[in-house]
Design a protein around this motif. Structure first.
Motif, PDB file in Angstrom:
ATOM      1  N   GLU A 197       0.848  -1.191   0.000  1.00  0.00           N
ATOM      2  CA  GLU A 197       0.000   0.000   0.000  1.00  0.00           C
ATOM      3  C   GLU A 197       0.881   1.236   0.000  1.00  0.00           C
ATOM      4  O   GLU A 197       1.953   1.249   0.591  1.00  0.00           O
ATOM      5  N   GLY A 198       0.398   2.293  -0.640  1.00  0.00           N
ATOM      6  CA  GLY A 198       1.129   3.552  -0.658  1.00  0.00           C
ATOM      7  C   GLY A 198       1.721   3.837  -2.030  1.00  0.00           C
ATOM      8  O   GLY A 198       1.764   2.987  -2.915  1.00  0.00           O
ATOM      9  N   VAL A 199       2.182   5.044  -2.198  1.00  0.00           N
ATOM     10  CA  VAL A 199       2.765   5.494  -3.460  1.00  0.00           C
ATOM     11  C   VAL A 199       4.154   4.891  -3.617  1.00  0.00           C
ATOM     12  O   VAL A 199       4.901   4.756  -2.652  1.00  0.00           O
ATOM     13  N   ALA A 200       4.497   4.497  -4.843  1.00  0.00           N
ATOM     14  CA  ALA A 200       5.809   3.907  -5.109  1.00  0.00           C
ATOM     15  C   ALA A 200       6.890   4.983  -5.081  1.00  0.00           C
ATOM     16  O   ALA A 200       7.404   5.408  -6.109  1.00  0.00           O
ATOM     17  N   ASN A 201       7.203   5.444  -3.881  1.00  0.00           N
ATOM     18  CA  ASN A 201       8.262   6.439  -3.709  1.00  0.00           C
ATOM     19  C   ASN A 201       9.344   5.818  -2.831  1.00  0.00           C
ATOM     20  O   ASN A 201       9.328   5.919  -1.613  1.00  0.00           O
ATOM     21  N   TRP A 202      10.282   5.125  -3.477  1.00  0.00           N
ATOM     22  CA  TRP A 202      11.303   4.385  -2.745  1.00  0.00           C
ATOM     23  C   TRP A 202      12.265   5.303  -2.005  1.00  0.00           C
ATOM     24  O   TRP A 202      12.792   4.940  -0.953  1.00  0.00           O
ATOM     25  N   GLN A 203      12.480   6.495  -2.551  1.00  0.00           N
ATOM     26  CA  GLN A 203      13.404   7.413  -1.887  1.00  0.00           C
ATOM     27  C   GLN A 203      12.879   7.832  -0.525  1.00  0.00           C
ATOM     28  O   GLN A 203      13.613   7.870   0.459  1.00  0.00           O
ATOM     29  N   GLN A 204      11.580   8.135  -0.446  1.00  0.00           N
ATOM     30  CA  GLN A 204      11.015   8.538   0.834  1.00  0.00           C
ATOM     31  C   GLN A 204      10.854   7.349   1.779  1.00  0.00           C
ATOM     32  O   GLN A 204      10.924   7.506   2.993  1.00  0.00           O
ATOM     33  N   ALA A 205      10.654   6.159   1.214  1.00  0.00           N
ATOM     34  CA  ALA A 205      10.582   4.969   2.073  1.00  0.00           C
ATOM     35  C   ALA A 205      11.927   4.712   2.738  1.00  0.00           C
ATOM     36  O   ALA A 205      11.995   4.272   3.881  1.00  0.00           O
ATOM     37  N   ASP A 206      13.021   5.001   2.016  1.00  0.00           N
ATOM     38  CA  ASP A 206      14.373   4.941   2.586  1.00  0.00           C
ATOM     39  C   ASP A 206      14.637   3.583   3.245  1.00  0.00           C
ATOM     40  O   ASP A 206      15.089   3.501   4.390  1.00  0.00           O
ATOM     41  N   GLY A 207      14.364   2.502   2.508  1.00  0.00           N
ATOM     42  CA  GLY A 207      14.505   1.167   3.072  1.00  0.00           C
ATOM     43  C   GLY A 207      15.951   0.738   3.230  1.00  0.00           C
ATOM     44  O   GLY A 207      16.836   1.124   2.457  1.00  0.00           O
ATOM     45  N   ILE A 208      16.191  -0.075   4.240  1.00  0.00           N
ATOM     46  CA  ILE A 208      17.518  -0.635   4.468  1.00  0.00           C
ATOM     47  C   ILE A 208      17.373  -2.066   4.966  1.00  0.00           C
ATOM     48  O   ILE A 208      16.520  -2.374   5.797  1.00  0.00           O
ATOM     49  N   VAL A 209      18.163  -2.946   4.408  1.00  0.00           N
ATOM     50  CA  VAL A 209      18.154  -4.362   4.783  1.00  0.00           C
ATOM     51  C   VAL A 209      19.447  -4.675   5.521  1.00  0.00           C
ATOM     52  O   VAL A 209      20.539  -4.307   5.073  1.00  0.00           O
ATOM     53  N   THR A 210      19.306  -5.342   6.663  1.00  0.00           N
ATOM     54  CA  THR A 210      20.473  -5.753   7.445  1.00  0.00           C
ATOM     55  C   THR A 210      20.444  -7.262   7.618  1.00  0.00           C
ATOM     56  O   THR A 210      19.432  -7.834   8.029  1.00  0.00           O
ATOM     57  N   ILE A 211      21.545  -7.902   7.267  1.00  0.00           N
ATOM     58  CA  ILE A 211      21.677  -9.353   7.388  1.00  0.00           C
ATOM     59  C   ILE A 211      22.573  -9.648   8.581  1.00  0.00           C
ATOM     60  O   ILE A 211      23.723  -9.200   8.642  1.00  0.00           O
ATOM     61  N   LYS A 212      22.030 -10.402   9.544  1.00  0.00           N
ATOM     62  CA  LYS A 212      22.763 -10.724  10.770  1.00  0.00           C
ATOM     63  C   LYS A 212      22.859 -12.236  10.923  1.00  0.00           C
ATOM     64  O   LYS A 212      21.905 -12.954  10.644  1.00  0.00           O
TER      65      LYS A 212
END
Length: 201
Positions: free
Chosen positions: A122-137
């Motif tokens: 859900e939501g507008v496809a604005n990846w810059q504002q989503a600012d996602g980060i994936v961390t693998i531990k």
């Protein structure tokens, strides 16, 4: 300390014990509430809140293929096939821990490959504002960080990282961060060969 993985680059996870890699945690965190908008823009486009979903395609050595994701309630199983499980579904992005995908690294001999992805449910496809980060531990090693630093896309699906079996001893991890129209297109790009149908949470 953490290792920032560059796009197109691979890194091999370090095996710390004879029993396997232990539990591998793939965490997705994002900014669910983009920067403030004017009243008219909010009225026209909705609340602006973004619901990112974490999931993966998997392929086991015995040929079993499928997906682990909240959509369709396919939450997986950590201790039985596919040896991958999703903790839950954070629909708000307000959870401090974000969304977590767990991989049983002690069953590496059973797993051929895993493609981790996220998509905007859900939501507008604005990846810059989503600012996602994936961390693998994983136990006894530095965190591996995959930044979603390619933003110029209005497509709602993003392939994040590809795990591939290396001699039944460890996984190589490659940063993908490539955008697609949806599950079918992601599947096709990596020749997974699943049959897709529409689903809801």
């Amino acid at each position: 300390m953490s290792i920032s993985l560059e796009k197109g680059k691979k890194i091999s996870l370090e095996k710390k014990s004879s029993s396997g890699l232990g539990e591998i945690l793939v965490n997705l965190n994002w900014n669910a509430r983009p920067q403030k908008q004017g009243f008219l823009k909010t009225l026209l486009s909705g609340s602006g809140a973004i619901d990112l979903d974490l999931g993966c395609l998997f392929e086991l050595k015995n040929g079993y293929k499928g997906t682990v994701q909240a959509l369709g309630n396919a939450f997986g199983n950590l201790n039985a096939e596919p040896f991958i499980a999703l903790d839950g579904d954070d629909r708000t992005g307000a959870s401090v821990t974000g969304e977590n995908l767990r991989i049983n690294g002690n069953h590496i001999a059973d797993i051929k490959r895993i493609l981790v992805y996220t998509f905007i449910y859900e939501g507008v496809a604005n990846w810059q504002q989503a600012d996602g980060i994936v961390t693998i531990k994983y136990p006894g090693a530095e965190d591996i960080v995959v930044k979603m630093d390619s933003y110029n896309s209005r497509l709602t699906m993003c392939g994040l990282a590809l795990f591939e079996n290396e001699n039944d001893e460890t996984f190589s991890v490659e940063k993908i961060v490539q955008f697609y129209q949806g599950h079918r297109e992601l599947d096709r790009a990596f020749s997974w060969g699943l049959n897709w149908r529409a689903g809801r949470k």
